[in-house]
Design an enzyme around this catalytic site. Structure first.
Site, PDB file in Angstrom:
ATOM      1  CG  HIS A  21     -84.795 -37.471 -24.170  1.00 48.99           C
ATOM      2  ND1 HIS A  21     -85.824 -38.277 -23.761  1.00 48.99           N
ATOM      3  CD2 HIS A  21     -84.641 -36.547 -23.193  1.00 48.99           C
ATOM      4  CE1 HIS A  21     -86.280 -37.880 -22.599  1.00 48.99           C
ATOM      5  NE2 HIS A  21     -85.577 -36.814 -22.220  1.00 48.99           N
ATOM      6  CG  HIS A 163     -82.286 -33.778 -21.172  1.00 42.11           C
ATOM      7  ND1 HIS A 163     -82.385 -35.123 -20.941  1.00 42.11           N
ATOM      8  CD2 HIS A 163     -80.962 -33.520 -21.375  1.00 42.11           C
ATOM      9  CE1 HIS A 163     -81.175 -35.675 -20.982  1.00 42.11           C
ATOM     10  NE2 HIS A 163     -80.301 -34.712 -21.238  1.00 42.11           N
TER      11      HIS A 163
END
Length: 219
Positions: A21, A163
């Site tokens: 992200h 992540h």
């Protein structure tokens, strides 16, 4: 010549375009983010648009999956819009559960849990996070997710948005390396990793932590 001796046609490989992200205020503040819903900052939004443009230009993904955590969904939405797709939240891509460390700055964690923090830095594969989970549990989740999506999208390119920690778990599983080698893999914000599905059911890493699509002032 028997039918057994006739070479069977090889199936086209599938590809995972694995993305971390974009940047958040918590990234800048160097806190343990985990599953907190920290939104992208302005730099993170620009990073998401840049990675979306590159994916739309270089791949033709058939699906976009993301961790249900907000910052991952935001990044995935930018990619999906560029590719005329919709985002599917997938719990198998969620970040590690940092337990009692969630939302705390690194220096506070190192002060309050000196033994556990030292283990996280030097032997992360041997630590169960206080009130949270271990890298081993995260890696099992990553392996199951990869196998599930590879079977669902055989021969297709699929975007996965996750992540720092969860992406490293996927990459460790791809490379077959030990959990204690967690820190040997880099994952910058909105970096691209390309993973190919092989005919033996395993995966191969074609590119790692690629950020060449990001302008220098957005890295």
């Amino acid at each position: 010549m028997t039918s057994d001796s006739i070479e069977q046609p090889r199936k086209s490989p599938g590809f995972f375009i694995l993305v971390r992200h974009g940047e958040t205020p918590a990234n800048v503040g160097n806190t343990f983010r985990g599953r907190t819903d920290s939104p992208l900052n302005e730099n993170g939004k620009a990073q998401a648009e840049a990675v979306a443009a590159r994916i739309a230009r270089e791949w033709q993904p058939k699906a976009v999956y993301a961790s249900p955590v907000y910052r991952a969904m935001q990044t995935a939405q930018a990619i999906a819009e560029r590719c005329a797709l919709t985002v599917t939240a997938h719990p198998g891509l969620i970040d590690i559960d940092f337990g009692e460390w969630t939302g705390l700055p690194m220096d506070e964690v190192s002060r309050r849990w000196p033994v556990e923090f030292d283990q996280w830095i030097h032997h992360p594969g041997q630590l169960k996070l206080p009130g949270g989970e271990s890298l081993g549990v995260l890696r099992e989740r990553a392996q199951a997710t990869m196998q599930e999506l590879a079977a669902r999208h055989a021969g297709e390119s699929v975007v996965l948005v996750g992540h720092n920690v969860s992406n490293r778990a996927i990459l460790m599983e791809t490379l077959g390396i030990a959990d204690d080698q967690f820190w040997y893999i880099g994952q910058d914000n909105c970096a691209i990793n390309v993973i190919r599905t092989e005919i033996n059911g395993r995966f191969s890493l074609l590119s790692l932590n690629d950020t060449c699509h990001l302008p220098k002032d957005h890295r």
